[in-house]
Enzyme design. Structure first.
Site, PDB file in Angstrom:
ATOM      1  N   GLY A  10      -0.429   7.995   0.665  1.00 54.80           N
ATOM      2  CA  GLY A  10      -0.486   8.072   2.118  1.00 54.80           C
ATOM      3  C   GLY A  10       0.831   7.839   2.828  1.00 54.80           C
ATOM      4  N   ILE A  11       0.731   7.281   4.046  1.00 56.02           N
ATOM      5  CA  ILE A  11       1.941   7.105   4.849  1.00 56.02           C
ATOM      6  C   ILE A  11       2.848   6.011   4.281  1.00 56.02           C
ATOM      7  CG2 ILE A  11       0.848   7.994   6.938  1.00 56.02           C
ATOM      8  CD1 ILE A  11       0.637   5.177   7.985  1.00 56.02           C
ATOM      9  N   GLY A  12       2.297   5.095   3.501  1.00 55.99           N
ATOM     10  CA  GLY A  12       3.139   4.093   2.852  1.00 55.99           C
ATOM     11  C   GLY A  12       4.105   4.733   1.877  1.00 55.99           C
TER      12      GLY A  12
ATOM     13  N   SER B 291      -4.405  -0.127  14.468  1.00 53.76           N
ATOM     14  CA  SER B 291      -5.177   1.105  14.593  1.00 53.76           C
ATOM     15  C   SER B 291      -5.603   1.274  16.043  1.00 53.76           C
ATOM     16  CB  SER B 291      -6.415   1.024  13.693  1.00 53.76           C
ATOM     17  OG  SER B 291      -7.309   2.086  13.952  1.00 53.76           O
TER      18      SER B 291
ATOM     19  N   GLY C 232       0.812  -1.203   0.000  1.00 54.85           N
ATOM     20  CA  GLY C 232       0.000   0.000   0.000  1.00 54.85           C
ATOM     21  C   GLY C 232       0.845   1.253   0.000  1.00 54.85           C
TER      22      GLY C 232
ATOM     23  N   TYR D 157     -13.840  -2.360   9.999  1.00 54.83           N
ATOM     24  CA  TYR D 157     -12.466  -1.861  10.076  1.00 54.83           C
ATOM     25  C   TYR D 157     -11.842  -2.187  11.431  1.00 54.83           C
ATOM     26  CZ  TYR D 157      -8.536   1.413   9.926  1.00 54.83           C
ATOM     27  OH  TYR D 157      -7.283   1.979   9.974  1.00 54.83           O
TER      28      TYR D 157
END
Length: 283
Positions: free
Chosen positions: A13-15, A141, A9, A164
């Site tokens: 984003g943060i990836g 998370s 991923g 989620y």
């Protein structure tokens, strides 16, 4: 010493931010994304900032993580291409989507957030064992909730937030179990909440607001992947939220995950139920 690192991923984003940071530090980074064109564009972007051994050594793999057949195919491609793997960052994740059910009738959150990294990681353990000191970083998370095994098996539909949270707890529970399983092979496993409501597209789509910059998440992933500070911290959960409730880019600390992640009976049941689902899919 330069490390070989795979980040799932990592086209957004943060990836992606983590890939950029690691390439700048001279590490050989392999990215992953669903779209070949987007992946190629990000590979070029990351290669442009690479230093040392990473220069011209940035590459990637295409796979749709909602399809476990594609995950298995990617694992085979990684195993064929790489002689070893020092760090695996299971970052790919999904919260909201237009279609919540995969082609196999499973909730996409359970598949992308838990079953895909489960399958990929287990397939890549031989490569991780080739490294003198390897690490697996699993993206958990702050949202974690006890698992409905009917939902895991596709027999019950959940709201986005519930699916989620349950999928992230499943990943965290499995992380604790995996750490014990691979301890003798010098493979460290850490589950991490990279920070709540970071400034990413996924968060914006789900909540329409953010609390902290995306760099906060990328910074902790980078540190967990390569810093000597975390060389012996296996089987732990890093909570990158601040206990006093403040937001910003300050780093968190190791903390306690959901109680089910520390319950051996609950973890054993998750493993059993996971195998039932996978056996049903791959009969």
């Amino acid at each position: 010493m330069a490390k070989t690192i795979l980040i799932t991923g990592s086209t957004d984003g943060i990836g992606k931010l983590t890939a950029l940071k690691l390439a700048k530090a001279g590490h050989q980074v392999y990215l992953h994304g669903r779209n070949a064109d987007k992946l190629a564009s990000v590979i070029a972007e990351v290669n442009a900032v690479a230093t040392g051994a990473a220069v011209d050594n940035i590459d990637g793999f295409v796979a749709d993580f909602s399809d476990l057949d594609a995950v298995r195919k990617m694992a085979a491609e990684v195993s064929e291409k790489l002689p070893k793997l020092d760090v695996l960052i299971n970052n790919a994740g999904i919260y909201t989507t237009a279609s919540a059910t995969t082609k196999d009738g499973l909730d996409i959150r359970f598949v992308v957030n838990y079953l895909a990294p489960y399958e990929l990681t287990n397939a890549l353990l031989p490569l991780l064992k080739e490294s003198d000191e390897s690490r697996i970083i699993n993206l958990s998370s702050a949202a974690q909730a006890s698992i409905s095994y009917k939902a895991l098996a596709g027999q019950e539909r959940l709201a986005d937030k519930d699916a989620y949270a349950q999928s992230k707890l499943a990943l965290t529970m499995w992380s604790m179990d995996l750490a014990a399983t691979v301890a003798a092979d010098d493979i460290n496993v850490i589950a991490v909440n990279p920070g709540s409501l970071l400034n990413t597209k996924m968060v914006d789509k789900a909540y329409g607001q953010y609390w902290s910059p995306a760099d906060k998440g990328a910074n902790i992933l980078t540190e967990l992947a390569i810093s000597d500070e975390f060389a012996n911290d296996t089987g732990k959960y890093f909570d990158n939220d601040i206990k006093d409730g403040s937001h910003g880019d300050a780093r968190g600390e190791f903390g306690q995950p959901h109680a089910d992640a520390l319950n051996e009976e609950a973890v054993a049941e998750l493993e059993q139920q996971t195998q039932v689902v996978l056996q049903t899919l791959f009969l």
